[in-house]
Design a protein around this motif. Structure first.
Motif, PDB file in Angstrom:
ATOM      1  N   ILE A  34      -9.837   0.160  -9.092  1.00 46.21           N
ATOM      2  CA  ILE A  34      -9.640   1.212 -10.078  1.00 46.21           C
ATOM      3  C   ILE A  34     -10.554   0.897 -11.256  1.00 46.21           C
ATOM      4  CG2 ILE A  34      -8.003   2.359 -11.619  1.00 46.21           C
ATOM      5  CD1 ILE A  34      -5.798   1.660  -9.668  1.00 46.21           C
ATOM      6  N   LYS A  35     -11.658   1.645 -11.346  1.00 43.76           N
ATOM      7  CA  LYS A  35     -12.711   1.361 -12.322  1.00 43.76           C
ATOM      8  C   LYS A  35     -13.196  -0.080 -12.112  1.00 43.76           C
ATOM      9  CE  LYS A  35     -11.258   4.860 -15.654  1.00 43.76           C
ATOM     10  NZ  LYS A  35     -10.859   5.156 -17.048  1.00 43.76           N
ATOM     11  N   ASP A  36     -13.047  -0.936 -13.127  1.00 46.53           N
ATOM     12  CA  ASP A  36     -13.550  -2.315 -13.005  1.00 46.53           C
ATOM     13  C   ASP A  36     -12.494  -3.285 -12.516  1.00 46.53           C
ATOM     14  OD1 ASP A  36     -16.045  -1.537 -13.956  1.00 46.53           O
ATOM     15  OD2 ASP A  36     -15.473  -1.864 -16.048  1.00 46.53           O
ATOM     16  N   TRP A  37     -11.312  -2.769 -12.158  1.00 46.39           N
ATOM     17  CA  TRP A  37     -10.203  -3.647 -11.801  1.00 46.39           C
ATOM     18  C   TRP A  37      -9.917  -3.601 -10.307  1.00 46.39           C
ATOM     19  CZ3 TRP A  37      -8.841  -6.767 -15.607  1.00 46.39           C
ATOM     20  CH2 TRP A  37      -9.092  -6.359 -16.918  1.00 46.39           C
ATOM     21  N   HIS A  38      -9.554  -4.751  -9.745  1.00 48.64           N
ATOM     22  CA  HIS A  38      -9.187  -4.852  -8.338  1.00 48.64           C
ATOM     23  C   HIS A  38      -7.725  -5.286  -8.232  1.00 48.64           C
ATOM     24  CE1 HIS A  38     -13.587  -5.302  -8.359  1.00 48.64           C
ATOM     25  NE2 HIS A  38     -13.558  -4.784  -7.162  1.00 48.64           N
ATOM     26  N   LEU A  39      -7.102  -4.890  -7.145  1.00 53.74           N
ATOM     27  CA  LEU A  39      -5.737  -5.330  -6.864  1.00 53.74           C
ATOM     28  C   LEU A  39      -5.526  -5.354  -5.360  1.00 53.74           C
ATOM     29  CD1 LEU A  39      -3.384  -2.332  -7.017  1.00 53.74           C
ATOM     30  CD2 LEU A  39      -5.462  -2.193  -8.382  1.00 53.74           C
ATOM     31  N   LEU A  40      -4.465  -6.012  -4.937  1.00 53.64           N
ATOM     32  CA  LEU A  40      -4.197  -6.207  -3.517  1.00 53.64           C
ATOM     33  C   LEU A  40      -2.761  -5.818  -3.231  1.00 53.64           C
ATOM     34  CD1 LEU A  40      -5.901  -7.437  -1.148  1.00 53.64           C
ATOM     35  CD2 LEU A  40      -4.666  -9.576  -1.541  1.00 53.64           C
ATOM     36  N   VAL A  41      -2.562  -5.026  -2.172  1.00 56.11           N
ATOM     37  CA  VAL A  41      -1.221  -4.572  -1.809  1.00 56.11           C
ATOM     38  C   VAL A  41      -0.975  -4.850  -0.329  1.00 56.11           C
ATOM     39  CG1 VAL A  41       0.368  -2.618  -1.672  1.00 56.11           C
ATOM     40  CG2 VAL A  41      -1.276  -2.753  -3.565  1.00 56.11           C
ATOM     41  N   ALA A  42       0.094  -5.591  -0.036  1.00 55.01           N
ATOM     42  CA  ALA A  42       0.504  -5.865   1.344  1.00 55.01           C
ATOM     43  C   ALA A  42       1.860  -5.220   1.582  1.00 55.01           C
ATOM     44  CB  ALA A  42       0.585  -7.366   1.600  1.00 55.01           C
ATOM     45  N   GLU A  43       2.033  -4.631   2.768  1.00 55.06           N
ATOM     46  CA  GLU A  43       3.265  -3.923   3.108  1.00 55.06           C
ATOM     47  C   GLU A  43       3.714  -4.349   4.500  1.00 55.06           C
ATOM     48  OE1 GLU A  43       1.747   0.078   0.735  1.00 55.06           O
ATOM     49  OE2 GLU A  43       0.974  -0.512   2.703  1.00 55.06           O
ATOM     50  N   ILE A  44       4.921  -4.889   4.592  1.00 53.95           N
ATOM     51  CA  ILE A  44       5.497  -5.295   5.868  1.00 53.95           C
ATOM     52  C   ILE A  44       6.536  -4.257   6.270  1.00 53.95           C
ATOM     53  CG2 ILE A  44       6.737  -7.079   7.145  1.00 53.95           C
ATOM     54  CD1 ILE A  44       3.931  -7.903   6.188  1.00 53.95           C
ATOM     55  N   PHE A  45       6.373  -3.680   7.462  1.00 52.27           N
ATOM     56  CA  PHE A  45       7.327  -2.692   7.957  1.00 52.27           C
ATOM     57  C   PHE A  45       8.524  -3.432   8.544  1.00 52.27           C
ATOM     58  CE2 PHE A  45       3.355   0.035   8.842  1.00 52.27           C
ATOM     59  CZ  PHE A  45       3.349   0.497   7.527  1.00 52.27           C
ATOM     60  N   LEU A  46       9.656  -3.308   7.882  1.00 49.41           N
ATOM     61  CA  LEU A  46      10.885  -3.998   8.294  1.00 49.41           C
ATOM     62  C   LEU A  46      11.514  -3.293   9.497  1.00 49.41           C
ATOM     63  CD1 LEU A  46      12.242  -4.656   4.694  1.00 49.41           C
ATOM     64  CD2 LEU A  46      10.981  -6.236   6.179  1.00 49.41           C
ATOM     65  N   PRO A  47      12.459  -3.937  10.192  1.00 47.03           N
ATOM     66  CA  PRO A  47      12.939  -3.404  11.482  1.00 47.03           C
ATOM     67  C   PRO A  47      13.445  -1.972  11.458  1.00 47.03           C
ATOM     68  CG  PRO A  47      13.649  -5.669  11.220  1.00 47.03           C
ATOM     69  CD  PRO A  47      13.005  -5.286   9.915  1.00 47.03           C
ATOM     70  N   ASP A  48      14.059  -1.534  10.359  1.00 45.04           N
ATOM     71  CA  ASP A  48      14.585  -0.167  10.298  1.00 45.04           C
ATOM     72  C   ASP A  48      13.568   0.854   9.818  1.00 45.04           C
ATOM     73  OD1 ASP A  48      17.391  -0.081  11.160  1.00 45.04           O
ATOM     74  OD2 ASP A  48      17.697  -1.548   9.586  1.00 45.04           O
ATOM     75  N   CYS A  49      12.360   0.415   9.564  1.00 47.94           N
ATOM     76  CA  CYS A  49      11.331   1.339   9.082  1.00 47.94           C
ATOM     77  C   CYS A  49      11.052   2.411  10.135  1.00 47.94           C
ATOM     78  CB  CYS A  49      10.046   0.586   8.772  1.00 47.94           C
ATOM     79  SG  CYS A  49       8.734   1.619   8.075  1.00 47.94           S
ATOM     80  N   PRO A  50      10.869   3.656   9.730  1.00 49.92           N
ATOM     81  CA  PRO A  50      10.587   4.734  10.694  1.00 49.92           C
ATOM     82  C   PRO A  50       9.333   4.505  11.532  1.00 49.92           C
ATOM     83  CG  PRO A  50      11.207   5.651   8.581  1.00 49.92           C
ATOM     84  CD  PRO A  50      11.057   4.171   8.360  1.00 49.92           C
ATOM     85  N   SER A  51       8.486   3.572  11.137  1.00 47.66           N
ATOM     86  CA  SER A  51       7.284   3.293  11.929  1.00 47.66           C
ATOM     87  C   SER A  51       7.613   2.835  13.340  1.00 47.66           C
ATOM     88  CB  SER A  51       6.448   2.212  11.240  1.00 47.66           C
ATOM     89  OG  SER A  51       7.214   1.024  11.063  1.00 47.66           O
TER      90      SER A  51
END
Length: 228
Positions: free
Chosen positions: A197-214
């Motif tokens: 985002i502009k000059d800034w970086h960030l990191l996002v991790a997402e773990i799909f838990l057992p009940d997740c609709p995925s």
């Protein structure tokens, strides 16, 4: 101990001083959360390109590689969406996270961990590495709001390709009360991406838990019909 406010000559200076004091009080509280709920939980995983995995079915692949807002996708499947903030504090990222952030050595960072719930069940465990500057300014009022909403409402963000992981154990098992799932799954899947985002970086991790609709072969309509 927090220092008392100094005398300021203008209303703007006073407002800034009050906001800065409130932020420091909030950060002081968040930094004590490890003693309360075992934050940070972390994600012990090896991350690889999606092509290196045999993703079991197209539905799961679509969830893992979907480039839109995961928050909005989950919200569309339930009238009972909730974000539980496990903690947010200025602590070191793990080695894998540090390597994934091109400017990690240039800034201070905060770790934020949350669980996203749908229909009262834990659906996603998310861990983010955020520039402390943004946490003190743009996202100072984030609280228990979904970070994804803030990111996807900003036209300046650019997202990297996803890397994928498999986990043999549930990362929230040590803190979640009661049965964790009604559904059986051999492994849990997760994804991680970097944002700029502009000059800034960030990191996002997402773990799909057992009940997740995925993992559940149900349409959005059938999921919504189960909400009472």
């Amino acid at each position: 101990m927090l220092a008392p406010l100094e005398k300021y000559n203008t209303d703007a200076d006073t407002i800034y001083a009050v906001l800065d004091l409130l932020y420091r009080i909030k950060l002081n509280f968040l930094n004590h959360l490890p003693q309360i709920n075992q934050f940070p939980l972390g994600i012990k995983a090896t991350w690889n390109q999606a092509a290196q995995y045999n993703i079991p079915n197209q539905q799961l692949a679509d969830w893992l590689l979907h480039t839109g807002s995961l928050t909005e996708r989950l919200q569309a499947l339930t009238h009972n969406f909730e974000v539980r903030v496990l903690g947010q504090a200025t602590i070191d990222a793990d080695e894998s996270e540090q390597a994934a952030l091109v400017d990690y050595d240039k800034h201070d960072w905060q770790i934020r961990e949350v669980i996203l719930y749908g229909n009262g069940k834990p659906w996603v465990f998310a861990r983010s590495v955020l520039p402390e500057h943004l946490c003190k300014t743009t996202w100072a009022t984030l609280g228990n709001q979904p970070l994804g909403q803030r990111i996807f409402n900003d036209d300046n963000f650019v997202r990297s390709e996803f890397v994928i992981t498999q986990l043999a154990s549930n990362p929230i098992a040590s803190i979640e009360d009661g049965p964790l799932t009604e559904h059986e799954t051999e492994v849990l899947w997760g994804r991680r991406s970097a944002f700029q985002i502009k000059d800034w970086h960030l990191l996002v991790a997402e773990i799909f838990l057992p009940d997740c609709p995925s993992y559940i072969s149900e349409s959005a309509d059938s999921l919504n019909s189960s909400v009472k």
